[in-house]
Design an enzyme around this catalytic site. Structure first.
Site, PDB file in Angstrom:
ATOM      1  N   LYS A  76       0.858  -1.188   0.000  1.00  0.00           N
ATOM      2  CA  LYS A  76       0.000   0.000   0.000  1.00  0.00           C
ATOM      3  C   LYS A  76       0.894   1.238   0.000  1.00  0.00           C
ATOM      4  CE  LYS A  76      -3.918   2.021   2.538  1.00  0.00           C
ATOM      5  NZ  LYS A  76      -4.831   1.856   3.709  1.00  0.00           N
ATOM      6  N   SER A 151      -9.950   1.918   2.778  1.00  0.00           N
ATOM      7  CA  SER A 151      -9.050   2.663   1.922  1.00  0.00           C
ATOM      8  C   SER A 151      -8.032   1.801   1.187  1.00  0.00           C
ATOM      9  CB  SER A 151      -8.310   3.710   2.764  1.00  0.00           C
ATOM     10  OG  SER A 151      -7.404   3.092   3.658  1.00  0.00           O
ATOM     11  N   SER A 175     -10.187  -0.341   6.951  1.00  0.00           N
ATOM     12  CA  SER A 175      -9.546  -0.199   5.638  1.00  0.00           C
ATOM     13  C   SER A 175      -8.806  -1.428   5.114  1.00  0.00           C
ATOM     14  CB  SER A 175      -8.575   0.982   5.646  1.00  0.00           C
ATOM     15  OG  SER A 175      -9.284   2.187   5.603  1.00  0.00           O
TER      16      SER A 175
END
Lengths: 485, 95
Positions: A76, A151, A175
């Site tokens: 990420k 997210s 997330s």
């Protein structure tokens, strides 16, 4: 090479049936071919990845390989990766090259993993749909007109489409778990303090926690074992022994006590999701577990409490982006305040600005007690309810999200309806507990996620229950069509 | 609770965020909606509950007072928008 689990690739590598270079080339080809349609990567590092793969192949040839040596992963874009762009999906950090390595990245490097690229996400991890990215929205591989969740939408998407076997992610209010649910993959949010936050760009520091997204609980166990551990560079890192997560996977679940909070089965919960979780509970009962009701009566307040605390912490954390030391600077500032205000106004997207302003408001004089202190008091109430429930049962099982993947654009104009997507996940962060989301069925062709919540530092138990469920079901083996070539 | 545009302007200033005039009404509406959601908290009496700042309630860890980082000013300043002679450059604000 697509579709193999991390555990299968690890075995093939050690048997020398395939090389890391071959696996990594295949990942890179798929990433390049499909990124136009999915937009799950912000950056790809083919040269670096092939160098790392070559190095891994020499280690394997020398007989010194560990279980993760030569395994490609995507990270990420919230984790600082030394020498590589780290944007947090923000215009603010569009040109930021991290000067140091996050601890979680350093640990995975040391374990021999290969970094393919950095995944798309909601800007500064603020969002539940991955539509708040400076680099554009990510699509759900099951239906490209729908969101992947957020997210960590890019990480969940890349694993779901089998572009990479596994990815790293972070979870402040859901997330990791919510995108894992919406994309049909396995995502684990560890106990707060389990994975170091050093080098993980801060959103809400008392809630943020890194963890893995993978195809199976076994793969998640392999990654978590390498990412976890005490880190003196993170003052909130827990000095607690890291269990051998793989050893626990095959434990018998006979006698396991599962709690089910009726508060989670609300009218907003889509019926097929409720049915899928109920069916999963029956299956676990057949395997010898017992299911009892537990009470989490203030669950409905977790969203307001979360948005006060997370926004307050973000307004403080994001004050570091001032256009002076790093990040975006506005052109031709006329004075110092113009430099601050315009650099931040131009560098941040709408949702980030909204949360900074809410946080500034709730922390301002005259409102602090009514909002921030009130939220902290309720945080204790919510945590104590979990503690009381976990005194009675070993794990708590709930749906991960009240809906399956929703259409792109359908909630972006209404922040409150977007926030309610996280109703089943945020309270876990407020309490600091570990939780995993695993695939548990489909509704109209879209994946359904089931959440398993455990007691502090009992990730091994969560992975054990998830793994046993995955031995009895094949939901986690279903793959969205079209992305494997 | 309605939020006035003047309040949005004041909060944006405190947060050092330049907001375009055309966007003020949208932020005012969104903030009012979010604060209405947050207002639900007031339904519960928490007068007897202590605030919880951190999930693990851990104490700060001490470490030996020894040097463990080298000075990497040049590395760190490579990501800065503007530097000169090792200093960060900003518009003059002291005459």
């Amino acid at each position: 090479m697509s579709g193999y689990t991390l555990a299968e690739l690890s075995r093939l590598l050690r048997e020398r049936a395939i090389s890391s270079t071959e696996i990594v080339k295949s990942c890179l080809e798929r990433a390049e071919r499909h990124n136009g349609a999915l937009n799950c990567f912000i950056s790809l590092f083919p040269e670096h990845a092939l160098e790392q793969a070559k190095a891994a192949d020499s280690i394997i040839a020398a007989g010194k390989a560990g279980p993760l040596t030569g395994i490609p992963v995507a990270h990420k874009d919230i984790f600082c990766t030394a020498g590589f762009k780290t944007s947090c999906a923000s215009k603010m950090l569009d040109s930021f090259i991290a000067p140091y390595q996050a601890t979680a990245m350093a640990k995975l490097d040391a374990a021999g993993t290969v970094m393919i690229g950095k995944t798309n996400m909601d800007e500064f991890a603020m969002g539940s749909s991955n539509e708040n990215s400076f680099y554009g929205p990510v699509s759900n591989p099951w239906d490209t007109e729908r969101v992947p969740g957020g997210s960590s939408g890019g990480s969940a998407c890349a694993v779901s489409a089998r572009i990479v076997p596994a990815a790293t992610a972070t979870d402040t209010g859901g997330s990791i778990r919510q995108p894992a649910a919406l994309c049909g993959v396995t995502g684990l949010k560890p106990t707060y303090g389990r994975v170091s936050r050093y080098g993980m760009i801060a959103y809400a520091s008392s809630l943020d926690q890194g963890g893995p997204i993978a195809q199976t609980a076994q793969d998640a166990a392999m990654l978590l074992g390498s990412m976890s551990g005490f880190d003196p560079k993170d003052a909130t890192s827990a000095d607690v022994r890291v269990d051998n997560y793989l050893d626990a996977l095959n434990n018998d679940i006979r006698g396991l006590k599962i709690g089910v909070p009726r508060e989670y089965f609300t009218p907003e919960l889509e019926q097929p999701i409720s049915d899928a979780v109920t069916a999963a509970l029956s299956l676990l009962e057949q395997a010898g577990a017992s299911v009892i009701d537990v009470e989490l009566p203030h669950t409905d307040l977790s969203i307001p409490v979360y948005y006060v605390i997370a926004s307050a912490e973000c307004s403080s954390n994001l004050s570091r982006y001032d256009g002076v030391r790093f990040g975006h600077r506005c052109p031709e500032p006329k004075d110092i305040n113009d430099l601050f205000c315009r650099s931040r106004g131009e560098g941040f997207g709408d949702e980030v600005k909204r949360r900074i302003m809410i946080g500034t408001y709730v922390l301002s004089e005259g409102y602090y007690d009514a909002y921030y202190l009130k939220a902290q008091r309720l945080r204790r109430v919510l945590r104590d309810e979990f503690r009381a429930a976990l005194d009675l049962v070993d794990v708590i099982v709930t749906p991960t999200s009240p809906t399956t993947a929703f259409p792109l654009g359908s909630r972006i104009g209404d922040p409150v309806s977007m926030y309610l997507s996280d109703i089943f996940t945020v309270s876990v962060n407020l309490a600091g507990l570990p939780a995993i989301s695993i695939p548990a069925g489909f509704s109209a062709g879209l994946p359904i996620g089931m959440q398993i919540i455990g007691n502090y530092f009992q990730e091994a138990r969560l992975l054990n229950v998830a793994h046993q469920y995955q031995q009895m079901t094949d939901w986690h083996k279903r793959i969205p069509g079209g992305w494997q070539l | 609770m309605p939020i006035k545009k003047t309040q949005v302007r004041e909060i944006a200033w405190l947060a050092r965020l330049a907001i375009e005039d055309e966007a003020m009404a949208g932020y005012a509406k969104d903030m009012a909606d979010i604060l209405a959601l947050v207002e639900q908290m007031q339904a519960v009496d928490t007068s007897a509950v202590e605030p919880l700042a951190h999930p693990l309630e851990i104490a700060a860890q001490l470490r030996p007072d020894s040097v463990n980082e080298e000075n990497r000013r040049e590395d760190f300043q490579q990501t800065a928008p503007q530097t000169r002679d090792g200093f960060y450059i900003v518009p003059r604000f002291v005459e």
